[in-house]
Write an enzyme that holds these catalytic residues in place. Structure first.
Site, PDB file in Angstrom:
ATOM      1  N   ILE A  27       0.839  -1.206   0.000  1.00  0.00           N
ATOM      2  CA  ILE A  27       0.000   0.000   0.000  1.00  0.00           C
ATOM      3  C   ILE A  27       0.878   1.261   0.000  1.00  0.00           C
ATOM      4  CG2 ILE A  27      -1.892   1.215   1.185  1.00  0.00           C
ATOM      5  CD1 ILE A  27      -2.766  -1.582   2.235  1.00  0.00           C
ATOM      6  N   ASN A  66      12.337  -1.338   6.249  1.00  0.00           N
ATOM      7  CA  ASN A  66      13.424  -2.278   6.587  1.00  0.00           C
ATOM      8  C   ASN A  66      13.589  -3.338   5.497  1.00  0.00           C
ATOM      9  OD1 ASN A  66      11.327  -4.065   6.969  1.00  0.00           O
ATOM     10  ND2 ASN A  66      11.675  -4.379   9.154  1.00  0.00           N
ATOM     11  N   PHE A 119       2.981   2.639   7.524  1.00  0.00           N
ATOM     12  CA  PHE A 119       2.471   1.414   6.901  1.00  0.00           C
ATOM     13  C   PHE A 119       3.195   0.158   7.404  1.00  0.00           C
ATOM     14  CE2 PHE A 119       1.750   4.821   3.875  1.00  0.00           C
ATOM     15  CZ  PHE A 119       0.485   4.561   3.372  1.00  0.00           C
ATOM     16  N   ASN A 123       6.472  -5.994  16.683  1.00  0.00           N
ATOM     17  CA  ASN A 123       6.595  -5.246  15.431  1.00  0.00           C
ATOM     18  C   ASN A 123       5.573  -4.110  15.353  1.00  0.00           C
ATOM     19  OD1 ASN A 123       7.381  -4.580  12.878  1.00  0.00           O
ATOM     20  ND2 ASN A 123       6.669  -6.443  11.888  1.00  0.00           N
ATOM     21  N   TYR A 135      -3.433  -9.923  15.490  1.00  0.00           N
ATOM     22  CA  TYR A 135      -3.161  -8.876  14.493  1.00  0.00           C
ATOM     23  C   TYR A 135      -4.112  -7.698  14.700  1.00  0.00           C
ATOM     24  CZ  TYR A 135      -3.474  -6.352  10.108  1.00  0.00           C
ATOM     25  OH  TYR A 135      -3.540  -5.350   9.176  1.00  0.00           O
ATOM     26  N   LYS A 156      -3.430  -3.573  16.191  1.00  0.00           N
ATOM     27  CA  LYS A 156      -3.847  -2.332  15.517  1.00  0.00           C
ATOM     28  C   LYS A 156      -4.775  -1.524  16.423  1.00  0.00           C
ATOM     29  CE  LYS A 156      -1.811  -2.783  11.465  1.00  0.00           C
ATOM     30  NZ  LYS A 156      -1.027  -1.755  10.790  1.00  0.00           N
ATOM     31  N   ASN A 178     -10.325  -5.125   2.566  1.00  0.00           N
ATOM     32  CA  ASN A 178      -9.324  -5.951   1.871  1.00  0.00           C
ATOM     33  C   ASN A 178      -8.730  -5.243   0.654  1.00  0.00           C
ATOM     34  OD1 ASN A 178     -10.792  -7.792   3.639  1.00  0.00           O
ATOM     35  ND2 ASN A 178      -9.499  -9.327   2.691  1.00  0.00           N
ATOM     36  N   ARG A 204      -9.445 -21.191   8.783  1.00  0.00           N
ATOM     37  CA  ARG A 204      -8.179 -20.585   9.209  1.00  0.00           C
ATOM     38  C   ARG A 204      -8.428 -19.900  10.548  1.00  0.00           C
ATOM     39  NH1 ARG A 204      -5.487 -16.142   5.243  1.00  0.00           N
ATOM     40  NH2 ARG A 204      -7.060 -14.853   6.243  1.00  0.00           N
TER      41      ARG A 204
HETATM   42  N1  UDP Z   1      -8.513 -17.394   2.028  1.00  0.00           N
HETATM   43  C1  UDP Z   1      -8.680 -18.676   1.509  1.00  0.00           C
HETATM   44  N2  UDP Z   1      -7.591 -19.265   0.935  1.00  0.00           N
HETATM   45  C2  UDP Z   1      -6.379 -18.684   0.851  1.00  0.00           C
HETATM   46  C3  UDP Z   1      -6.222 -17.368   1.384  1.00  0.00           C
HETATM   47  C4  UDP Z   1      -7.324 -16.756   1.958  1.00  0.00           C
HETATM   48  O1  UDP Z   1      -9.765 -19.270   1.584  1.00  0.00           O
HETATM   49  O2  UDP Z   1      -5.440 -19.288   0.337  1.00  0.00           O
HETATM   50  C5  UDP Z   1      -9.676 -16.735   2.637  1.00  0.00           C
HETATM   51  C6  UDP Z   1      -9.436 -16.305   4.077  1.00  0.00           C
HETATM   52  O3  UDP Z   1      -9.728 -17.368   4.957  1.00  0.00           O
HETATM   53  C7  UDP Z   1     -10.411 -15.132   4.194  1.00  0.00           C
HETATM   54  C8  UDP Z   1     -10.441 -14.531   2.780  1.00  0.00           C
HETATM   55  O4  UDP Z   1      -9.923 -15.549   1.920  1.00  0.00           O
HETATM   56  O5  UDP Z   1     -11.695 -15.602   4.504  1.00  0.00           O
HETATM   57  C9  UDP Z   1      -9.570 -13.301   2.646  1.00  0.00           C
HETATM   58  O6  UDP Z   1      -8.310 -13.613   3.215  1.00  0.00           O
HETATM   59  P1  UDP Z   1      -7.016 -12.718   2.987  1.00  0.00           P
HETATM   60  O7  UDP Z   1      -5.871 -13.423   3.654  1.00  0.00           O
HETATM   61  O8  UDP Z   1      -6.873 -12.393   1.532  1.00  0.00           O
HETATM   62  O9  UDP Z   1      -7.356 -11.358   3.728  1.00  0.00           O
HETATM   63  P2  UDP Z   1      -7.824 -11.065   5.248  1.00  0.00           P
HETATM   64  O10 UDP Z   1      -9.337 -10.977   5.179  1.00  0.00           O
HETATM   65  O11 UDP Z   1      -7.329 -12.152   6.144  1.00  0.00           O
HETATM   66  O12 UDP Z   1      -7.199  -9.745   5.538  1.00  0.00           O
END
Ligand code: UDP
Length: 341
Positions: free
Chosen positions: A12, A33, A74, A93, A142, A146, A171, A283
């Site tokens: 960004i 960095n 950023f 960080n 995370y 923030k 996003n 995830r």
């Molecule tokens: N996602 C996924 N497969 C991947 C990467 C991301 O299904 O290989 C999903 C993730 O679980 C989330 C969405 O895509 O629901 C967006 O994830 P990303 O990491 O792009 O952005 P975030 O929302 O975490 O900032």
């Protein structure tokens, strides 16, 4: 106005710099960095300091040498999943780095601060779309790093008079119209560049993290917003700070969300590649739906989205393809290590 852009070689930040360069009134100093940023994204002739914001001594040298009027910050570790696995690295960080930056700003009497915040501060939203004053309850480290910085900023304004704007990105997606810069993290964790890696044969399939969420097709829904639109919001935010001398936070989203399945299907349609997908367990730390309204940014900053035509996520892929951006750039990256997508 001299702007110190911390993390200016990253995704960004590098797009923000392209926008700043198109305006007459800004002098730019980049600090990075290069742990994630790409030196190849730094335009020739700009002042660049390879410094980590946690290196207080070097940070002071940068402030003493360049005497900035404003700081845009950023630099951050940005993977939700990684933050769950190694939270201390994230607090180190993202929080400690920002504290050092604010301490140095205070010492050198730098008054304006623009902060990259995130939709992740909201956790599992009760109401969609999220309003600018929706309650904040992060569900991963995370997002908490923030939000912690946002709180620190409130107290720092109170004590030291530092005026700040927090921009809560949803996003980020897309690439610069020139096709020279775009999204390229190592390791890459974001959905759209990973999908593109499958198209280019760099990855066999895309993983779908969970298809049992309470959403229209069971996969997570996100609000994808063009990176150049995010960049222009920073400039509007700085203009606002100088004009109004008031701190504020703003959501930056499009008000529309697309599911993981919809993103993958859009990419299949545009690229005419089958893009094999395999469903994996959820995830860690993922909220099911994140969509933002950006009423405050529109009303107060006068922010409008140039890429508002990205009404459907398919348009992101069409855009990336037509503008020679992501797809060829990934290929170029293999040849020129520093080209980013
Ligand atoms: N996602 C996924 N497969 C991947 C990467 C991301 O299904 O290989 C999903 C993730 O679980 C989330 C969405 O895509 O629901 C967006 O994830 P990303 O990491 O792009 O952005 P975030 O929302 O975490 O900032």
């Amino acid at each position: 106005m001299k702007v110190l852009v911390c993390g200016g070689a990253g995704y960004i930040g590098s797009h923000l710099i392209r926008e700043l360069l198109s305006l007459p009134n800004y002098e730019i100093v980049i600090l990075d960095n290069l742990s994630q940023g790409h030196s190849g994204s730094i335009p020739a002739g700009l002042a660049f300091e390879k410094v980590d914001v946690r290196d207080k001594q070097k940070l002071e040298q940068v402030f003493s040498k360049h005497q900035p009027d404003a700081v845009m910050h950023f630099c951050a570790a940005i993977s939700v999943e990684e933050s769950v696995v190694d939270p201390l690295r994230y607090y180190d960080n993202n929080v400690i780095g920002t504290i050092y930056l604010l301490q140095t700003m205070n010492k050198y009497k730098v008054k304006y601060f623009i902060f990259s915040s995130t939709a992740a501060i909201f956790g599992n939203p009760e109401i969609i779309p999220l309003t600018d004053d929706a309650s904040t309850k992060p569900i991963n480290p995370y997002g908490d790093t923030k939000l912690t910085v946002e709180k620190i900023l409130g107290w720092s304004e109170n004590a030291y008079g530092i005026k700040y704007v927090c921009l809560r990105y949803f996003n980020a997606c897309g690439a610069h119209e020139s096709g020279e810069i775009g999204e390229d993290h190592d390791p890459e964790t974001h959905l759209i560049p990973l999908v593109l890696q499958v198209v280019l044969g760099k990855r066999e399939h895309i993983k779908i993290y969970g298809n049992d969420y309470d959403t229209r097709d069971g996969t997570c829904i996100r609000d994808y917003i063009h990176v150049t639109d995010l960049a222009t919001a920073h400039i509007k935010a700085l203009e606002y700070l100088v004009r109004e001398n008031k701190s504020q936070h703003f959501n930056l989203g499009s008000g529309e969300g697309y599911s993981v399945n919809e993103v993958i299907n859009a990419a299949r349609e545009v690229t005419e590649h089958p893009i094999p997908a395999i469903v994996h367990p959820r995830r860690k730390g993922d909220p099911p739906v994140l969509i933002a309204g950006s009423i405050r940014a529109e009303n107060i900053l006068g922010w409008t989205r140039k890429y508002d035509s990205i009404k459907k996520i398919k348009k992101v892929f069409v855009y990336l393809k037509i503008n020679n951006a992501a797809l060829p750039a990934i290929q170029a990256e293999i040849i020129h290590k520093n080209t980013i997508i």
